[in-house]
Write a protein that holds these residues in place. Structure first.
Motif, short mmCIF file in Angstrom:
data_model
loop_
_atom_site.label_atom_id
_atom_site.label_comp_id
_atom_site.label_asym_id
_atom_site.label_seq_id
_atom_site.Cartn_x
_atom_site.Cartn_y
_atom_site.Cartn_z
N ASP A 119 27.17 0.49 -11.13
CA ASP A 119 26.69 0.44 -12.52
C ASP A 119 25.18 0.53 -12.51
O ASP A 119 24.50 -0.45 -12.19
CB ASP A 119 27.09 -0.88 -13.19
N LEU A 120 24.66 1.70 -12.87
CA LEU A 120 23.21 1.87 -12.81
C LEU A 120 22.53 1.15 -13.97
O LEU A 120 23.02 1.20 -15.10
CB LEU A 120 22.87 3.36 -12.89
N PRO A 121 21.42 0.48 -13.70
CA PRO A 121 20.66 -0.10 -14.81
C PRO A 121 19.94 1.02 -15.57
O PRO A 121 19.91 2.17 -15.12
CB PRO A 121 19.64 -0.99 -14.10
N GLY A 328 11.60 5.61 -8.42
CA GLY A 328 12.30 4.90 -9.48
C GLY A 328 12.85 5.85 -10.53
O GLY A 328 12.76 7.07 -10.38
N PHE A 329 13.46 5.27 -11.55
CA PHE A 329 13.97 6.08 -12.65
C PHE A 329 13.98 5.25 -13.93
O PHE A 329 13.83 4.02 -13.88
CB PHE A 329 15.37 6.63 -12.34
N GLY A 330 14.14 5.93 -15.06
CA GLY A 330 14.18 5.24 -16.35
C GLY A 330 14.55 6.22 -17.43
O GLY A 330 14.95 7.36 -17.15
N THR A 331 14.44 5.78 -18.67
CA THR A 331 14.71 6.66 -19.81
C THR A 331 13.65 6.42 -20.87
O THR A 331 13.42 5.27 -21.24
CB THR A 331 16.11 6.37 -20.41
N GLU A 332 12.99 7.50 -21.28
CA GLU A 332 11.99 7.38 -22.34
C GLU A 332 12.71 7.60 -23.67
O GLU A 332 13.32 8.64 -23.87
CB GLU A 332 10.88 8.41 -22.15
N PRO A 340 15.95 10.93 -19.88
CA PRO A 340 16.05 10.29 -18.57
C PRO A 340 15.03 10.91 -17.62
O PRO A 340 14.83 12.13 -17.65
CB PRO A 340 17.47 10.63 -18.10
N TYR A 341 14.37 10.08 -16.85
CA TYR A 341 13.36 10.62 -15.94
C TYR A 341 13.42 9.96 -14.56
O TYR A 341 13.97 8.87 -14.40
CB TYR A 341 11.94 10.45 -16.53
N TRP A 342 12.81 10.64 -13.60
CA TRP A 342 12.53 10.08 -12.27
C TRP A 342 11.07 9.67 -12.25
O TRP A 342 10.23 10.37 -12.81
CB TRP A 342 12.73 11.14 -11.17
N MET A 360 9.49 12.94 -14.05
CA MET A 360 10.08 14.24 -14.35
C MET A 360 11.53 14.11 -14.79
O MET A 360 12.21 13.14 -14.46
CB MET A 360 9.91 15.21 -13.21
N ALA A 361 11.96 15.10 -15.55
CA ALA A 361 13.29 15.06 -16.16
C ALA A 361 14.37 14.84 -15.09
O ALA A 361 14.33 15.44 -14.02
CB ALA A 361 13.55 16.34 -16.92
N ARG A 362 15.32 13.96 -15.41
CA ARG A 362 16.39 13.58 -14.48
C ARG A 362 17.72 14.03 -15.03
O ARG A 362 17.98 13.92 -16.22
CB ARG A 362 16.37 12.06 -14.33
#
Ligand SMILES: *[C@@H]1O[C@H](CO)[C@@H](O)[C@H](O)[C@H]1NC(C)=O
Ligand SMILES: *[C@@H]1O[C@H](CO)[C@@H](O)[C@H](O)[C@H]1NC(C)=O
Ligand SMILES: *[C@@H]1O[C@H](CO)[C@@H](O)[C@H](O)[C@H]1NC(C)=O
Ligand SMILES: *[C@@H]1O[C@H](CO)[C@@H](O)[C@H](O)[C@H]1NC(C)=O
Ligand SMILES: *[C@@H]1O[C@H](CO)[C@@H](O)[C@H](O)[C@H]1NC(C)=O
Length: 380
Positions: A119-121, A328-332, A340-342, A360-362
């Motif tokens: 389960d990814l955060p 890392g990764f996240g979502t703007e 979603p980005y890296w 950058m876009a993930r």
């Protein structure tokens, strides 16, 4: 004088709010060029050279305006240390020759989700966890592959419970170019002109260790600082293939003269390396499990990146020319969209991009970011 000040204010305002457009008229760009030379401490040897570089700068100003127009504010582009390099010069000096990603035998690949992170955060960042060394600067040569490799090893070293340590990139640049990769001479052919992290892991395995950054310092690409550097191609350097080599370490300060296995960080041994599958969900889960990962991409349009989620209008998924570190990764998210980005660590200094990092876009294999994901395996 007053006019100069006004221009300066406009320039400063553009810089600080990162606003899209630079003035393109002759007066303004001349002025911005002078300010840029001051800011980046750039001196040209002759007036002719300066005029040539000014022409490049002027055309880059227009190019940056165009980039900002076509990206509609999603990614912002602006002046930085590369403002006097044409995109072609940038590619040939800073990036590596464009190549397809090598494919390895299937046993190399980690394919599934990590059982610990099914389960990814929403977001995850090794930098926030204090597991990433400070951003470095490769200077004006294409040594990104060595930074990407060594920074992955730094992460693995921390994961094994050791203190954060800056490891020697120069050792890998100097020595890997002398190392025979069993006929796969990508790293040796062009020395500082770029190689592949998977070959560099093999060099570190064979060498038996790495010195620290402090003991075996970086001297590549510092513009031939008097006394420290000269034109000195690596052993096996192919002039036909690579052209004139740029300034880097003097041979008397090369691998053979400088390496000292007694100074290898005690206990640090690379025993193997692995690749991670192209599925970006799997990559995110393995990033959390393994630590920062070495990745490669097509970075042609990254030259003037300033901030935002990089999702360029043109980009190849198969011609890679830059190696970096996935951290890392996240979502703007805003009212209208969710991106979603890296988060990626670069080696172009802290003034570049978002304090030396970029996002950058993930999820869509943008610029081939998912095609050459590798990590070293350290001795426990
Ligand atoms: C790593 O090097 C940076 C300079 O690039 C320095 O500021 C930092 O203190 C060093 N970190 C360690 C743990 O030696
Ligand atoms: C060299 O390249 C060939 C073909 O790409 C590959 O099969 C072989 O494993 C490589 N050897 C090394 C030492 O990487
Ligand atoms: C150098 O590269 C050229 C072009 O790829 C090739 O034809 C030549 O055989 C290479 N020379 C050596 C000594 O490897
Ligand atoms: C290389 O460095 C040594 C001293 O470190 C110096 O004596 C020599 O002249 C340099 N060689 C070149 C080609 O710059
Ligand atoms: C990627 O892997 C995840 C998790 O195993 C899976 O749910 C998803 O369908 C895969 N995506 C693609 C495009 O194969």
């Amino acid at each position: 004088m007053e006019r100069g000040c006004l221009h300066f204010l406009i320039y400063a305002a553009l810089i600080s709010i990162g606003l899209a457009r630079y003035a393109e008229d002759e007066d303004s760009t001349r002025h911005m060029f002078r300010l840029w030379c001051q800011e980046y401490k750039v001196f040209y040897k002759s007036h002719t050279m300066m005029e040539e570089k000014y022409a490049v700068f002027h055309s880059n100003i227009k190019h940056i305006n165009w980039l900002n127009d076509v990206h509609g504010g999603d990614t912002e582009f602006g002046l930085n240390q590369f403002a006097d390099l044409s995109p072609e010069e940038f590619s040939s000096k800073i990036l590596m020759p464009r190549r397809p990603a090598p494919v390895f035998e299937s046993t190399r690949y980690i394919r599934g989700m990590s059982s610990n992170f099914m389960d990814l955060p929403d977001s995850f960042d090794w930098v926030d966890k204090g597991r990433v060394t400070p951003v470095k600067d490769q200077g004006d040569v294409g040594t990104c592959w060595a930074f990407s490799t060594v920074e992955n090893i730094e992460g693995q070293w921390i994961q094994e419970g050791h203190p954060m340590t800056n490891l020697s990139v120069e050792q890998v640049v100097d020595c890997d170019s002398m190392f025979d990769h069993g006929g796969n001479t990508t790293n040796a052919d062009c020395g500082v002109f770029g190689g592949w992290p998977y070959l560099a892991y093999q060099y570190v395995m064979k060498a038996g260790g790495l010195e620290t950054w402090e003991d075996y310092g970086y001297c590549c690409g510092l513009g031939g600082k008097p006394g420290t550097c000269s034109i000195c191609p690596a052993a096996g350097y192919n002039w036909t293939l690579c052209g004139q080599p740029t300034w880097f370490c003097n041979m008397t300060q090369s691998c053979a003269a400088k390496i000292d296995p007694k100074k290898f960080v005690p206990g640090l041994k690379v025993v193997d390396w692995r690749a991670v599958d192209q599925n970006e969900t799997v990559i995110a889960s393995q990033l959390m499990e393994i630590g920062p990962l070495s990745v490669a991409m097509d970075a042609t349009m990254l030259q003037f990146y300033k901030k935002g989620v990089f999702n360029p209008v043109f980009c190849s998924k198969t011609a890679l020319d830059h190696a970096i570190l996935l951290v890392g990764f996240g979502t703007e998210k805003d009212l209208f969209s969710s991106k979603p980005y890296w988060k990626v660590k670069n080696s172009w200094g802290t003034k570049w991009g978002e304090n030396g990092y970029f996002r950058m876009a993930r999820g869509a294999g943008i610029c081939g970011i998912n095609t050459q994901v590798t990590t070293a395996v350290l001795q426990k």
